[in-house]
Design a protein around this motif. Structure first.
Motif, PDB file in Angstrom:
ATOM      1  N   TYR A 132      53.569  45.448  48.696  1.00  0.00           N
ATOM      2  CA  TYR A 132      53.667  44.980  47.318  1.00  0.00           C
ATOM      3  C   TYR A 132      54.113  46.171  46.474  1.00  0.00           C
ATOM      4  O   TYR A 132      53.405  47.173  46.427  1.00  0.00           O
ATOM      5  CB  TYR A 132      52.318  44.487  46.811  1.00  0.00           C
ATOM      6  N   LYS A 172      48.880  45.822  42.553  1.00  0.00           N
ATOM      7  CA  LYS A 172      47.476  45.597  42.916  1.00  0.00           C
ATOM      8  C   LYS A 172      47.055  44.154  42.643  1.00  0.00           C
ATOM      9  O   LYS A 172      46.505  43.479  43.511  1.00  0.00           O
ATOM     10  CB  LYS A 172      46.563  46.563  42.181  1.00  0.00           C
ATOM     11  N   SER A 173      47.341  43.658  41.450  1.00  0.00           N
ATOM     12  CA  SER A 173      46.945  42.281  41.135  1.00  0.00           C
ATOM     13  C   SER A 173      47.745  41.274  41.955  1.00  0.00           C
ATOM     14  O   SER A 173      47.230  40.245  42.369  1.00  0.00           O
ATOM     15  CB  SER A 173      47.079  41.998  39.639  1.00  0.00           C
ATOM     16  N   TYR A 174      49.011  41.579  42.219  1.00  0.00           N
ATOM     17  CA  TYR A 174      49.860  40.683  43.010  1.00  0.00           C
ATOM     18  C   TYR A 174      49.349  40.603  44.450  1.00  0.00           C
ATOM     19  O   TYR A 174      49.360  39.538  45.052  1.00  0.00           O
ATOM     20  CB  TYR A 174      51.299  41.198  42.969  1.00  0.00           C
ATOM     21  N   SER A 175      48.867  41.707  44.973  1.00  0.00           N
ATOM     22  CA  SER A 175      48.370  41.734  46.350  1.00  0.00           C
ATOM     23  C   SER A 175      47.079  40.937  46.504  1.00  0.00           C
ATOM     24  O   SER A 175      46.720  40.550  47.609  1.00  0.00           O
ATOM     25  CB  SER A 175      48.159  43.168  46.825  1.00  0.00           C
ATOM     26  N   GLN A 176      46.385  40.677  45.401  1.00  0.00           N
ATOM     27  CA  GLN A 176      45.122  39.948  45.454  1.00  0.00           C
ATOM     28  C   GLN A 176      45.288  38.445  45.249  1.00  0.00           C
ATOM     29  O   GLN A 176      44.331  37.702  45.292  1.00  0.00           O
ATOM     30  CB  GLN A 176      44.161  40.518  44.410  1.00  0.00           C
ATOM     31  N   LYS A 177      46.522  37.983  45.056  1.00  0.00           N
ATOM     32  CA  LYS A 177      46.777  36.563  44.792  1.00  0.00           C
ATOM     33  C   LYS A 177      46.678  35.701  46.039  1.00  0.00           C
ATOM     34  O   LYS A 177      46.449  34.519  45.973  1.00  0.00           O
ATOM     35  CB  LYS A 177      48.145  36.385  44.146  1.00  0.00           C
ATOM     36  N   GLU A 199      51.081  48.744  47.173  1.00  0.00           N
ATOM     37  CA  GLU A 199      49.905  48.334  47.942  1.00  0.00           C
ATOM     38  C   GLU A 199      50.458  47.887  49.286  1.00  0.00           C
ATOM     39  O   GLU A 199      51.558  47.326  49.349  1.00  0.00           O
ATOM     40  CB  GLU A 199      49.183  47.158  47.276  1.00  0.00           C
ATOM     41  N   ASP A 250      46.492  35.788  50.724  1.00  0.00           N
ATOM     42  CA  ASP A 250      46.233  36.597  51.896  1.00  0.00           C
ATOM     43  C   ASP A 250      47.091  36.090  53.050  1.00  0.00           C
ATOM     44  O   ASP A 250      47.138  34.894  53.317  1.00  0.00           O
ATOM     45  CB  ASP A 250      44.751  36.513  52.266  1.00  0.00           C
ATOM     46  N   HIS A 272      56.303  41.926  42.054  1.00  0.00           N
ATOM     47  CA  HIS A 272      55.619  41.136  41.029  1.00  0.00           C
ATOM     48  C   HIS A 272      56.549  40.802  39.873  1.00  0.00           C
ATOM     49  O   HIS A 272      57.629  41.366  39.729  1.00  0.00           O
ATOM     50  CB  HIS A 272      54.378  41.884  40.516  1.00  0.00           C
ATOM     51  N   ARG A 310      49.487  46.133  53.296  1.00  0.00           N
ATOM     52  CA  ARG A 310      48.606  45.522  54.294  1.00  0.00           C
ATOM     53  C   ARG A 310      49.385  45.510  55.601  1.00  0.00           C
ATOM     54  O   ARG A 310      50.365  44.781  55.732  1.00  0.00           O
ATOM     55  CB  ARG A 310      48.237  44.077  53.920  1.00  0.00           C
TER      56      ARG A 310
END
Length: 139
Positions: free
Chosen positions: A68, A52-57, A27, A59, A45, A29
């Motif tokens: 990620y 994906k889940s790590y990138s949402q932890k 992922e 900002d 992670h 950004r």
């Protein structure tokens, strides 16, 4: 019998695909400011996680680019969780699969080089870190 052959073919193709690409899923950004001064952070992670889940932890602000990475080994296809390497604990001692660690490190390096080149990231400030197994691989 047909189900077993289909499963074996699928598993074989998955391993062949990983070996051929020599890249990890990720992922990303990207900062709007792609300059030499824009920090690039690469995060790995922990055991059982995924990019994906790590990138949402959390900002980061827009002045930072973040990649990620997904670990290469799937734990359970239904869980979406991955691992960087197998390990076991016996009699209080932990042993880790050194071949998988070496493979994971090489995949991390290959992926970073490829993403930086493809996305034309100019940063002179590159940082790598992670959580749990991801932290061990980043070290």
């Amino acid at each position: 019998m047909t189900k077993h052959l289909t499963l074996l073919l699928f598993i074989g193709l998955a391993f062949w695909s990983c070996e051929e690409s020599h890249l990890l899923n990720y992922e990303i950004r990207l900062s709007e400011d792609n300059s030499e001064d824009t920090p690039l952070i690469i995060l790995l992670h922990g055991y059982g996680g995924n990019a994906k889940s790590y990138s949402q932890k959390g900002d980061f602000n827009n002045g930072v680019s973040v990649i990620y990475l997904d670990a290469p080994y799937t734990m359970n296809p239904l869980s979406g969780g991955n691992k960087w390497y197998d390990f076991k604990i016996e009699n209080g001692d932990t042993t880790s699969n050194q071949n998988q660690i070496k493979e994971s490190i090489q995949l991390v390096l290959n992926t970073i080089k490829k993403v930086i080149k493809e996305k034309k990231i100019k940063s002179n400030h590159v940082f790598i870190g992670g959580h749990s197994q991801g932290g061990i691989i980043s070290y």
